[in-house]
Design a protein around this motif. Structure first.
Motif, PDB file in Angstrom:
ATOM      1  N   ASN A  96      -3.152   9.320  -9.716  1.00 37.70           N
ATOM      2  CA  ASN A  96      -2.221   8.679  -8.791  1.00 37.70           C
ATOM      3  C   ASN A  96      -1.434   9.692  -7.971  1.00 37.70           C
ATOM      4  O   ASN A  96      -1.055   9.416  -6.829  1.00 37.70           O
ATOM      5  CB  ASN A  96      -1.239   7.781  -9.551  1.00 37.70           C
ATOM      6  N   VAL A  97      -1.171  10.846  -8.559  1.00 39.74           N
ATOM      7  CA  VAL A  97      -0.240  11.778  -7.918  1.00 39.74           C
ATOM      8  C   VAL A  97      -0.832  13.156  -7.614  1.00 39.74           C
ATOM      9  O   VAL A  97      -0.146  13.994  -7.016  1.00 39.74           O
ATOM     10  CB  VAL A  97       1.033  11.961  -8.786  1.00 39.74           C
ATOM     11  N   ASP A  98      -2.089  13.415  -8.015  1.00 45.34           N
ATOM     12  CA  ASP A  98      -2.615  14.761  -7.834  1.00 45.34           C
ATOM     13  C   ASP A  98      -3.500  14.913  -6.597  1.00 45.34           C
ATOM     14  O   ASP A  98      -4.144  15.949  -6.401  1.00 45.34           O
ATOM     15  CB  ASP A  98      -3.373  15.221  -9.083  1.00 45.34           C
ATOM     16  N   GLY A  99      -3.552  13.883  -5.740  1.00 45.99           N
ATOM     17  CA  GLY A  99      -4.347  13.963  -4.539  1.00 45.99           C
ATOM     18  C   GLY A  99      -5.724  13.342  -4.651  1.00 45.99           C
ATOM     19  O   GLY A  99      -6.505  13.387  -3.704  1.00 45.99           O
ATOM     20  N   SER A 100      -6.032  12.730  -5.813  1.00 46.07           N
ATOM     21  CA  SER A 100      -7.341  12.102  -5.997  1.00 46.07           C
ATOM     22  C   SER A 100      -7.478  10.815  -5.193  1.00 46.07           C
ATOM     23  O   SER A 100      -8.592  10.431  -4.824  1.00 46.07           O
ATOM     24  CB  SER A 100      -7.570  11.794  -7.484  1.00 46.07           C
TER      25      SER A 100
ATOM     26  N   MET B 274       0.834  -1.201   0.000  1.00 42.85           N
ATOM     27  CA  MET B 274       0.000   0.000   0.000  1.00 42.85           C
ATOM     28  C   MET B 274       0.870   1.252   0.000  1.00 42.85           C
ATOM     29  O   MET B 274       1.675   1.457   0.899  1.00 42.85           O
ATOM     30  CB  MET B 274      -0.931   0.023   1.217  1.00 42.85           C
ATOM     31  N   TYR B 275       0.716   2.059  -1.033  1.00 45.18           N
ATOM     32  CA  TYR B 275       1.307   3.386  -1.081  1.00 45.18           C
ATOM     33  C   TYR B 275       0.264   4.339  -0.508  1.00 45.18           C
ATOM     34  O   TYR B 275      -0.901   4.297  -0.916  1.00 45.18           O
ATOM     35  CB  TYR B 275       1.619   3.790  -2.519  1.00 45.18           C
ATOM     36  N   TYR B 276       0.656   5.198   0.425  1.00 46.66           N
ATOM     37  CA  TYR B 276      -0.362   6.087   0.970  1.00 46.66           C
ATOM     38  C   TYR B 276       0.188   7.494   1.201  1.00 46.66           C
ATOM     39  O   TYR B 276       1.390   7.695   1.382  1.00 46.66           O
ATOM     40  CB  TYR B 276      -0.957   5.524   2.269  1.00 46.66           C
ATOM     41  N   ARG B 277      -0.751   8.431   1.160  1.00 45.02           N
ATOM     42  CA  ARG B 277      -0.430   9.840   1.344  1.00 45.02           C
ATOM     43  C   ARG B 277      -0.510  10.171   2.824  1.00 45.02           C
ATOM     44  O   ARG B 277      -1.577  10.430   3.375  1.00 45.02           O
ATOM     45  CB  ARG B 277      -1.408  10.695   0.534  1.00 45.02           C
ATOM     46  N   LYS B 278       0.646  10.190   3.462  1.00 48.73           N
ATOM     47  CA  LYS B 278       0.709  10.475   4.898  1.00 48.73           C
ATOM     48  C   LYS B 278       0.119  11.850   5.204  1.00 48.73           C
ATOM     49  O   LYS B 278      -0.569  12.035   6.229  1.00 48.73           O
ATOM     50  CB  LYS B 278       2.152  10.395   5.385  1.00 48.73           C
ATOM     51  N   ASP B 279       0.352  12.816   4.324  1.00 49.60           N
ATOM     52  CA  ASP B 279      -0.142  14.161   4.568  1.00 49.60           C
ATOM     53  C   ASP B 279      -1.668  14.211   4.577  1.00 49.60           C
ATOM     54  O   ASP B 279      -2.274  14.963   5.356  1.00 49.60           O
ATOM     55  CB  ASP B 279       0.414  15.131   3.531  1.00 49.60           C
TER      56      ASP B 279
END
Length: 466
Positions: free
Chosen positions: A288-292, A179-184
């Protein structure tokens, strides 16, 4: 880790539909007897005039032709040729998966023009090792079992093609699912990153309730191998095939375990907790990379993509964790990977087997594969090395991501794929699209998919078991 071209599941999606009939109808190797002797050739001079993409270091040595599209493959070829006096690799084609498989299929029909060694994804190997004529050589007669302990158990099973005796390739790379996740994002909304699928659903609902306008993740109808990985994680073995018993296939894609997985994602899609975007599109790449997406459940090879792609949201903070599970006893799962196989048209089969077994067979070759090409290794020594496990990835906040990913690679047990896997993938995509996007009933749709695949297998001459 440098940016790499995505290989694995995303490549397989694009593979043209090779029919089982193209490789012959089920049965023993044609004219070869049980020992496959018609597949073994010994003309050491046949490739003397072959044209190579690389500069051969020792022109007087025997040449072995290779088709492969691994990133930085030329560096691997040069390393092999510099360290071998008796044989040299002649790299003749870098066509990527779909185009390479189409060309290989053409050479099969023509009975000439194939390379001695070819890179194949594990999921397509059965298409070329089934039928009246096996077009991949069983490498056990050339001593491949002597290096078995060098590789992970799951990757080794993948090149055994469901059997226990034959080995039809040398496993090179895998795609452990994490799992890749956006910590922010999770920090901003004070939501805990999930470790189970129940927590995943809960976290998705919490993010939505607290104002996050994206989705916790995406479940792609065209995910093919990813979707099989999800089923396997829940204990469902959807396909069975053995190159040692090529007349039979197993199809069990409508089990309760599969339906549980699909129903879970249908519920989340219906409630707008997850997106249902197809992979490998410009829109998917952007999201994938824009916060969606707050998480991406994906294979290890996404690391290189994220590390080099443009459009990454400013201020984003990325981390890697184990993929969510249903239960702590769930198996580690994989998506993608490929190896080097010897074809039945190899001019000097023993020399071709030597190249296949030794091309990635030392530490320098592994360093090139991992550090230059971004491959995730199947080599146990590399997976367990301190330098590999302790390497920090700046894109992930200097996290030692291999301490998360390597145990998944080591724990993966292997899959079995069908000799008509591309057809199965296409039919599954249609079924999942109707379920996730059109709200079709899970049970009846998966039952229909089971019948479709079983009927197709019978039409191709296979005996079907569930």
């Amino acid at each position: 880790m440098r940016k790499l071209r995505l290989i694995g599941a995303s490549a397989l999606v694009a593979v043209m539909a090779l029919s089982a009939g193209a490789c012959g109808s089920p049965g023993a190797p044609s004219g070869s007897g049980d020992d496959g002797s018609k597949q073994v050739h010994s003309d050491a001079k046949a490739n003397d005039s072959a044209k190579c993409r690389n500069t051969v270091k020792k022109p007087k040595a025997e040449k072995v032709t290779v088709w492969a599209w691994y990133p930085e493959f030329g560096k691997l070829v040069d390393h092999f040729n510099e360290t071998h006096d008796d044989v040299q690799v002649c790299w003749t084609s870098a066509d990527q998966s779909a185009k390479a498989y189409s060309r290989f299929n053409t050479t099969i029909k023509a009975k000439s023009g194939a390379p001695d060694v070819i890179q194949l994804e594990y999921a397509v190997m059965p298409q070329f090792a089934s039928g009246v004529e096996k077009h991949l050589v069983d490498l056990t007669k050339f001593g491949i079992n002597k290096v078995k302990s060098n590789y992970t158990a799951g990757a080794w099973k993948d090149v055994q093609l469901g059997g226990k005796q034959g080995v039809y390739g040398v496993p090179v790379d895998v795609g452990p699912v994490v799992m890749y996740y956006r910590k922010d994002i999770f920090d901003k909304y004070q939501v805990k990153p999930p470790t189970t699928w129940d927590e995943y659903e809960q976290a998705g609902r919490q993010l939505k309730e607290k104002g996050y306008t994206g989705h916790i993740g995406n479940w792609q109808p065209n995910g093919t191998l990813f979707n099989y990985a999800y089923y396997d994680q829940n204990g469902a073995k959807v396909f069975k095939y053995s190159a040692n018993n090529p007349e039979n296939v197993g199809v069990d894609i409508n089990s309760d375990k599969v339906k549980k997985v699909v129903s879970f994602w249908q519920k989340l899609a219906k409630d707008d907790i997850v997106a249902t975007d197809d992979t490998d599109t410009a829109e998917w790449n952007k999201k994938n990379v824009d916060g969606s997406y707050a998480t991406i459940i994906h294979a290890s090879w996404l690391v290189g993509y994220l590390n080099g792609v443009s459009g990454v949201q400013e201020g984003s903070q990325w981390q890697i964790a184990k993929a969510p599970v249903w239960d702590q006893s769930d198996p580690d799962v994989n998506c993608g990977g490929s190896g080097m196989a010897v074809t039945d048209q190899a001019k000097h089969t023993e020399a071709a087997a030597k190249v296949a077994m030794e091309l990635f067979g030392d530490e320098k070759a592994q360093d090139i594969a991992v550090n230059e090409s971004g491959l995730y290794p199947t080599w146990v020594k590399k997976l367990s090395s301190d330098s590999f496990l302790n390497r920090q990835e700046p894109f992930f906040g200097n996290q030692k991501i291999n301490q998360i990913i390597a145990p998944v690679a080591q724990g993966y047990k292997g899959y079995e794929f069908l000799p008509f896997q591309t057809y199965a993938n296409d039919e599954q995509t249609k079924a999942l699209s109707s379920i996730l996007r059109d709200g079709k009933d899970v049970s009846s749709t998966m039952d229909k998919l089971q019948s479709t695949l079983s009927d197709y297998a019978k039409q191709q001459g296979f005996k079907v078991e569930q």
